[in-house]
Design an enzyme around this catalytic site. Structure first.
Site, PDB file in Angstrom:
ATOM      1  N   SER A 133      76.245  36.048  27.572  1.00  0.00           N
ATOM      2  CA  SER A 133      76.056  36.160  29.083  1.00  0.00           C
ATOM      3  C   SER A 133      74.116  35.818  28.833  1.00  0.00           C
ATOM      4  CB  SER A 133      75.870  37.290  29.779  1.00  0.00           C
ATOM      5  OG  SER A 133      77.027  37.584  30.021  1.00  0.00           O
ATOM      6  N   HIS A 174      80.858  40.976  42.534  1.00  0.00           N
ATOM      7  CA  HIS A 174      79.252  41.119  42.784  1.00  0.00           C
ATOM      8  C   HIS A 174      79.533  41.470  44.815  1.00  0.00           C
ATOM      9  CE1 HIS A 174      79.522  41.061  38.787  1.00  0.00           C
ATOM     10  NE2 HIS A 174      78.598  42.030  38.739  1.00  0.00           N
ATOM     11  N   CYS A 200      76.487  38.175  37.225  1.00  0.00           N
ATOM     12  CA  CYS A 200      77.379  37.720  37.914  1.00  0.00           C
ATOM     13  C   CYS A 200      77.999  36.262  37.303  1.00  0.00           C
ATOM     14  CB  CYS A 200      77.298  37.802  39.012  1.00  0.00           C
ATOM     15  SG  CYS A 200      78.296  37.313  40.286  1.00  0.00           S
TER      16      CYS A 200
END
Lengths: 375, 600
Positions: free
Chosen positions: B318, B361, B374
């Site tokens: 991420s 989310h 997210c």
């Protein structure tokens, strides 16, 4: 009476060829200088001992030079016989030393019968030819041929190739001067050539190796070819003027083996260059010329042959040694006359010069022919 | 003699004399040939006989940190030598030596082997790195050890042992292959850099060897020294590393099994710390590492010999989301307000891609998408940006470009493109590939160094920061041409990540006012969570065996105002990003604290 004897002795001394004596001294002195260098500047190593030997040799030289030539003619065969007996003694009874059976030790000088033989052979041949009239038939030559060949074979067995060569060649030179027909020499050369394969078998392994090395020294420059390779490097690196006295790296650092004996000429040329080498060769040539002059101007045959024989022997010493050091001849173990360290060769040479000066002092002496007998 | 006989004698004597003169001339011409014509050749041979040149090993340059703290130094080394002319008595010499100091059987065997192989004037090394006790024992028994001498030289010492091992590397004798390639290395006792900085700047550190010309005699014994050309020591070099920060970072990482971290100065690109854990002691190599130690190092599952900071390739996870966000903003595809609905999954065709947050989310904009990480938002954004533009931005930020050019074992990560996949995988690029690349999974990989560079470029205001290892080499970096508003937005998102309660890095935030950090967490899967595992309720990997757990990553910077320090941390198989965040926090705090702490 006493004063008469003294004046007679003085007269004999004054009759000697002092130029030759001076040259002998001069060449020997060059040798001492080189021996000091070979001893890394220390005369105690070799030079002083060699000077003492020279002194002893000079006593013998004068002793011989002042005697009556006819006396030597008379005892020539006896002298030869004694020398031959000693040579046999070394050969068969075995006075062993230095790996080769060559020595009889007389404290400072080792007596080498083969060296004595060099002089004895000349005297014996001189006496023989003195007593013969021309022409010399093949039959008449068989006796002197044996005089040469017997000691030559004995010396070869020792083994001493250098001395054998000198005996053979000085004897041959006397044959030549005595007027032996050229065709006989032709036959002798042919016979010699034919016997090479046979003689080859008599040679020791190290002698064969030396001859191989002579033919191609680069083959084994660290082994048997080492002597000659390093000797040539020493000589060649000297150049025109040399590296300077006591500056010869090849000799100083022990790259040249036997630098004080057989290879001393390499040391001379390394430190003094072409100039030094040429000077010594010129001195030798001058000495040989003076000796030849005696041989040519002597009026009795015995003296003439003795002087010629000694001169040729001296020349052979010089030529074989220098040619060997320069790689022109195989390493056969012949010292540089009057210069190399060692007593025996010096003694022989000074003895020889004693005879030569003896002849020179009595050039006009009438020497009667003797009968064929021993005395 | 009759008159005829006499004249025959004279003519023959004349002939003989002439012959003799010829022979003398032969001798003379031979002498001229040898001494004059071939003279120079023989002079060379004579010198070759007697002169041996022995190289003198130069002192290697020392290495300092940015504050002048010695990182690599030279230490006196005592070496026991056996003189060349005693080599033939080696057995006797060894026997008498063993009465004085101990020798292992292997060492003895080695010595005997060398004694047979090496000829010439060089002395034989009997034992290197003698201890003080050995030196004094040998000196005491010198009379019983003829031909043995102790040579005083130098050896490399790394006071900064394990902490700097990967960065600094080590030296050792050149291998036979290296000697073949560069014959100038064939100097007895010369050591060359084998890894790390020692290898990187070996040319400057090594110095220039000197020579000593020695005269030797026929038995190859040294007589005297003729001439000496002194060796020139290698250059002393200052690094950009802060020794204190490096040590501290190592200490922080040592709480984990296997980890790496890079800290850069954003303004200058200076590498302040470069740590890989676990490590090894480079001093082992200077002494000549023994077989067991070497085997242990090689078989260790945490690969201590590998510098993970520059040669470890990891899926960045991420952490790439900030790069994707920047790319989308720059490409004009999104703005601050663009929002995406996250139900917890995302379909490509009939294949579902999950968000790490199972329940989703809800509606997220870029700020929340970054700070709460997210996945669905970035699936969508990545799809819209497309792989071509995405890979271009990744590369602009330094991914796939490697770290320090030419540094040993420095590797380049992979930024996949359509062309790459066609050529390497012989397959067509798919939308799924794009989507995975958008969350740092799939084919993409990067080294911690590359990630640190990327974050430095963003936090530094879009300058093309290039890492520097040598002090004083920095020059102004060119601008990458990013819109400052976009950079600020991404930075704001990173500040949220580490400082707002919903941010993924909030648990590891910096509480000291004015020193807060911003950043982005990442976890990278080593193994995909299978569908059955997911059905069984498993979405985390913490309860898997260590080697199957996810890597934890954090890239960030501090302080938020005028960022100065950029950091990338990876904790291998941490099972989540939390420990990476905490490690980064501690290191960034220390870096800022050190500003006020004067160097010793």
């Amino acid at each position: 009476m006493k004063t008469a004897a003294r004046s007679q002795l003085f007269q004999k001394f004054s009759q000697l060829n002092w130029t030759i004596i001076l040259l002998i001294f001069f060449i020997s002195a060059i040798g001492w200088g080189l021996l000091i260098s070979a001893g890394k500047g220390d005369p105690h190593v070799w030079a002083l001992k060699q000077m003492v030997r020279f002194g002893m040799g000079m006593v013998i030289l004068f002793g011989i030079a002042l005697t009556d030539l006819r006396w030597w003619l008379r005892f020539a065969y006896i002298f030869y016989g004694v020398s031959l007996a000693l040579l046999c003694g070394v050969e068969f009874m075995g006075f062993i030393g230095m790996g080769a059976q060559r020595w009889i030790d007389l404290y400072l000088i080792q007596l080498q019968p083969s060296e004595l033989m060099k002089v004895a052979l000349i005297l014996a041949l001189a006496r023989y030819f003195h007593s013969q009239s021309q022409p010399l038939s093949l039959y008449k030559l068989s006796a002197p041929l044996l005089l040469i060949l017997i000691p030559t074979v004995l010396v070869l067995r020792q083994p001493d190739l250098g001395t054998a060569m000198i005996l053979l060649m000085s004897g041959g030179a006397l044959f030549f001067l005595a007027g032996v027909s050229l065709w006989i020499f032709g036959i002798a050369l042919a016979a010699g050539g034919a016997s090479i394969p046979i003689l080859w078998n008599f040679l020791h392994a190290y002698q064969k190796k030396r001859i191989f090395m002579f033919l191609d020294p680069s083959q084994d420059s660290l082994g048997a070819g080492y002597h000659i390779t390093q000797s040539k490097i020493a000589l060649g690196s000297g150049g025109l003027l040399g590296k300077g006295y006591l500056q010869g790296t090849q000799a100083y650092l022990n790259f040249v083996p036997l630098k004080q004996t057989d290879f001393i000429f390499a040391l001379l040329c390394e430190e003094w260059g072409l100039l030094g080498g040429t000077t010594l060769i010129l001195l030798y040539t001058l000495l040989i010329t003076l000796c030849s002059h005696i041989a040519l101007t002597t009026q009795n045959d015995f003296g003439r042959y003795v002087a010629s024989g000694i001169t040729v022997t001296f020349f052979l010493y010089m030529f074989i040694n220098i040619a060997m050091v320069m790689g022109l001849l195989p390493v056969v173990g012949v010292p540089l006359p009057l210069v190399s360290y060692g007593g025996t060769a010096l003694l022989t040479l000074l003895m020889g010069f004693g005879f030569l000066l003896n002849v020179g002092r009595q050039q006009t002496l009438k020497v009667p022919r003797l009968s064929i007998g021993i005395l | 003699m009759s008159r005829a006989e006499t004249s025959k004698f004279f003519s023959r004597a004349l002939f003989l004399g002439g012959f003799q003169i010829c022979l003398v001339l032969l001798l003379f011409s031979r002498m001229v040939y040898l001494q004059i014509i071939e003279g120079s050749y023989y002079r060379v041979l004579a010198d070759g006989n007697r002169i041996v040149t022995r190289p003198l090993v130069p002192l290697r340059g020392r290495v300092y940190d940015k504050n002048g703290i010695l990182l690599v130094e030279n230490e006196t080394n005592f070496k026991l030598l056996l003189l060349a002319d005693k080599k033939k008595d080696i057995e006797v010499a060894l026997a008498s030596l063993e009465a004085v100091i101990s020798l292992s059987p292997e060492a003895k065997e080695e010595i005997l082997k060398k004694a047979q192989k090496r000829q010439g004037v060089e002395s034989l090394v009997i034992k290197d790195n003698l201890t003080w006790d050995e030196v004094s024992a040998i000196e005491l028994h010198a009379m019983d050890l003829p031909g043995m001498t102790i040579e005083i030289g130098s050896k490399r010492r790394y006071p900064f042992a394990a902490e700097g091992a990967h960065l600094l590397g080590y030296v050792s004798s050149p291998s036979e292959k290296e000697e073949e390639e560069d014959p100038s290395l064939g100097i007895p006792g010369l050591k060359i850099g084998k890894s790390g900085f020692e290898k990187y700047l070996n040319q400057r550190l090594k110095g220039t060897p000197g020579y000593s010309a020695l005269e030797v005699n026929a038995r190859r014994k040294i007589v005297r020294e003729l001439n000496q050309i002194e060796s020139i020591p290698g250059e002393d070099i200052c690094l950009t590393i802060d020794e204190r920060l490096q040590r501290y970072a190592y200490e922080v990482l040592s709480e984990h099994e296997s980890a790496a971290a890079v800290v850069l100065d954003i303004q200058t690109g200076n590498i302040l710390a470069l740590v890989s854990f676990p490590s090894f002691d480079p001093n082992l190599f200077t002494l000549g590492i023994n077989r067991n130690d070497w085997k242990d190092l090689q078989n260790n599952p945490y690969v201590p010999l590998t510098n993970k900071a520059i040669s470890g390739l990891y899926p960045p996870g991420s952490t790439v989301k900030i790069f994707v966000a920047l790319a989308a903003l720059e490409a004009g595809i999104i703005d601050k307000t663009t929002s995406v609905q996250c139900p917890g999954y995302y379909y490509v065709g009939d294949h579902p891609f999950h968000c790490y947050k199972k329940e989703g989310h809800g509606t997220v904009n870029v700020l929340r998408a970054i700070s709460e990480s997210c996945d669905v938002f970035f699936y969508e954004i990545a799809k819209r940006v497309g792989i071509d533009r995405l890979s271009t931005y990744y590369k602009n930020l330094g991914l796939g470009e490697g770290g320090i050019e030419g540094f040993p074992h420095s590797r380049k990560g992979l930024v996949p493109t359509k062309v790459w996949k066609r050529e390497k995988k012989k397959e067509k690029w798919t939308l799924s590939d794009t989507i995975l690349t958008g969350i740092g999974q799939g084919y993409i990989s990067a080294t911690p160094m590359e990630l640190a560079i990327a974050i430095a470029r963003i936090a530094g205001g879009g300058k093309k920061v290039v890492p520097q290892l040598e002090k004083g080499t920095a020059h102004p970096f060119p601008d990458l041409g990013f819109n400052p508003d976009h950079l600020d937005l991404v930075k704001e998102a990173m500040a949220h990540t580490a400082n707002s309660p919903s941010g993924t890095a909030y648990p590891g935030r910096i509480l000291v006012e004015g020193k807060e950090m911003g950043g982005k967490t990442g976890t990278s899967q080593v193994r995909r969570i299978t569908l059955s595992q997911r059905r069984a309720g498993q979405t985390k990997t913490t309860n898997l065996p260590w080697e199957y757990r996810e890597h934890g990553l954090f890239i960030g910077y501090a302080p938020l105002e005028n960022p100065r320090y950029a950091i990338a941390v990876i904790i291998e198989h941490a099972g989540g990003a939390r420990s990476a965040v905490i490690a980064a926090r501690d290191i960034l705090l220390k870096a800022q604290a050190l500003e006020e702490e004067p160097p010793l």
